[in-house]
Design an enzyme around this catalytic site. Structure first.
Site, PDB file in Angstrom:
ATOM      1  N   SER A  24       0.848  -1.196   0.000  1.00 37.95           N
ATOM      2  CA  SER A  24       0.000   0.000   0.000  1.00 37.95           C
ATOM      3  C   SER A  24       0.882   1.244   0.000  1.00 37.95           C
ATOM      4  O   SER A  24       2.073   1.185  -0.333  1.00 37.95           O
ATOM      5  CB  SER A  24      -0.936  -0.026   1.216  1.00 37.95           C
ATOM      6  OG  SER A  24      -1.918   0.988   1.117  1.00 37.95           O
ATOM      7  N   ASN A  25       0.300   2.393   0.364  1.00 41.68           N
ATOM      8  CA  ASN A  25       1.036   3.647   0.423  1.00 41.68           C
ATOM      9  C   ASN A  25       0.529   4.458   1.610  1.00 41.68           C
ATOM     10  O   ASN A  25      -0.300   3.994   2.385  1.00 41.68           O
ATOM     11  CB  ASN A  25       0.897   4.416  -0.896  1.00 41.68           C
ATOM     12  CG  ASN A  25      -0.555   4.624  -1.284  1.00 41.68           C
ATOM     13  OD1 ASN A  25      -1.328   5.242  -0.561  1.00 41.68           O
ATOM     14  ND2 ASN A  25      -0.946   4.064  -2.437  1.00 41.68           N
ATOM     15  N   HIS A  26       1.015   5.690   1.741  1.00 40.59           N
ATOM     16  CA  HIS A  26       0.733   6.487   2.935  1.00 40.59           C
ATOM     17  C   HIS A  26      -0.522   7.357   2.815  1.00 40.59           C
ATOM     18  O   HIS A  26      -0.783   8.176   3.700  1.00 40.59           O
ATOM     19  CB  HIS A  26       1.938   7.379   3.265  1.00 40.59           C
ATOM     20  CG  HIS A  26       3.178   6.624   3.616  1.00 40.59           C
ATOM     21  ND1 HIS A  26       3.271   5.843   4.741  1.00 40.59           N
ATOM     22  CD2 HIS A  26       4.376   6.526   2.964  1.00 40.59           C
ATOM     23  CE1 HIS A  26       4.478   5.296   4.795  1.00 40.59           C
ATOM     24  NE2 HIS A  26       5.159   5.686   3.729  1.00 40.59           N
ATOM     25  N   ALA A  70      -4.683   7.406  -4.385  1.00 42.63           N
ATOM     26  CA  ALA A  70      -3.308   6.962  -4.602  1.00 42.63           C
ATOM     27  C   ALA A  70      -3.361   5.475  -4.943  1.00 42.63           C
ATOM     28  O   ALA A  70      -3.296   4.613  -4.067  1.00 42.63           O
ATOM     29  CB  ALA A  70      -2.465   7.203  -3.355  1.00 42.63           C
TER      30      ALA A  70
END
Length: 406
Positions: free
Chosen positions: A214-216, A282
């Site tokens: 995943s991402n932030h 995102a």
């Protein structure tokens, strides 16, 4: 201004939660609204017309022809067209599954549905029914259709239902409906009648049943955009990756997804009916090619993971864009910011690219602020100072609204 002096047409249908309509009428009248109630025949089994008429200080209408007793003399005709023209807004609360189906499919076999088809004013539906009825594909489709017509949906709430089940289906509380109406009247509505589709948050690409890539992203910017577009009068569908954020407005239709593929499928399914698509999520560029069915155990000192490219949502939908549809994309960059943003703008057939850089203090993931530069397809650039994400969202709504009305 709120609802003071506004003419509110309230539709009450056959649901156990019809008792809340009395509380809603009371709140509206106390706030200075002029309330006219229209009931279905089945609603009378749950609350009497006398109760609502007493609170609204107006006779309640439920049929095309009033009896001599109701009209104080000879029977009289209830003009559904005049009712639709009289109102500033038409609120159907509670809206039963049956009424939703009739209105979504253009059926006109009672006064309430005739008023709906005649109404020139904004219409709000506040559904109320049991959990399984609310989740049924037919109800989901009817709500989607009503939203696509430009109506506003005040989502049902989660809680204990009359059946004893716990889940979604409760009529929104009268105070919540009041808040929705107050927000509607207090804010300019340049996007009234427009459907805006927004993606928000991260995606999670499974490695195994326990782990994911995943991402932030927190989803804060996307959720702020959804709230701002609703305030501007738009019908908003929010396709959201996993976040811990509450829905900012009950009128927003949220579709929860997890993976990049799910986000693409949900966004593509809703794209045809959208006037504006705002791609703020995102989305992962790559996903594990072969997610394990069981948890991967730690054995070797080195572990390799084969990745495959995900569908480019912006490029795919940009290629499908029809005349009149507008697409806004986002570019979060760490270097060569403008060059990368312009490339994305043109190769993906976007109308705007919203650029922000992780090198700017207070911008990017996790912050309550953002600093953006907006570049349109004609090369015009709009630079903004560091602002709260709510303020940034207002700026972007103004840009979209200015384009749609010009």
């Amino acid at each position: 201004m709120s609802v003071n002096g506004k003419r509110i047409l309230l539709g009450v249908t056959g649901s156990i939660s019809a008792y809340k309509s009395a509380l809603l009428v009371r709140l509206l009248v106390k706030a200075g609204a002029d309330v006219q109630v229209v009931m279905t025949e089945s609603a009378k089994a749950f609350i009497t017309p006398l109760t609502l008429a007493t609170l609204a200080k107006r006779p309640v209408f439920s049929s095309f022809v009033q009896s001599e007793h109701q009209s104080g003399g000879e029977g009289s005709w209830t003009n559904h067209v005049e009712l639709g023209l009289w109102a500033d807004v038409f609120v159907v609360a509670p809206a039963s599954a049956h009424t939703l189906a009739r209105c979504a499919n253009g059926l006109c076999d009672d006064l309430l549905s005739a008023v709906y088809l005649s109404a020139k004013c904004p219409v709000f539906f506040a559904p109320a029914m049991d959990l399984d009825m609310y989740r049924h594909p037919a109800t989901v489709e009817n709500l989607r259709r009503l939203g696509s017509f430009g109506n506003h949906i005040i989502r049902a709430e989660h809680g204990e239902l009359a059946s004893g089940l716990v889940g979604e289906g409760r009529l929104a509380e009268p105070e919540t409906i009041m808040q929705v109406l107050s927000t509607f009247f207090d804010h300019p509505k340049p996007l009234l009648g427009k459907h805006v589709l927004i993606t928000a948050g991260p995606t999670q690409e499974p490695i195994d049943p326990v782990r994911y890539i995943s991402n932030h992203s927190t989803g804060k910017m996307g959720y702020a955009l959804a709230a701002a577009f609703v305030k501007a009068g738009a019908t908003v569908t929010l396709v959201s990756g996993p976040t811990g954020l509450p829905l900012p407005d009950p009128a927003i239709r949220r579709i929860d997804v997890q993976s990049a593929r799910q986000m693409f499928e949900a966004t593509q399914a809703a794209f045809a009916e959208a006037d504006v698509l705002v791609l703020n999520a995102a989305v992962a560029d790559y996903s594990p090619a072969h997610p394990a069915e069981q948890k991967i155990k730690k054995k070797e000192a080195h572990f390799s993971l084969e990745l495959t490219k995900t569908t480019d949502i912006a490029a795919t939908l940009g290629a499908q864009k029809k005349p009149g549809q507008l697409l806004m994309g986002f570019a979060l960059e760490t270097n060569n910011e403008r060059e990368n943003a312009l490339k994305k703008l043109h190769t993906k057939n976007l109308d705007w690219i919203v650029l922000n850089s992780l090198r700017d203090t207070g911008a990017g993931f996790g912050h309550d602020t953002n600093k953006i530069t907006v570049i349109d397809k004609d090369g015009q650039t709009h630079e903004f100072a560091l602002k709260t994400k709510a303020e940034v969202a207002e700026d972007l709504v103004n840009i979209v609204a200015g384009n749609l009305v010009s």
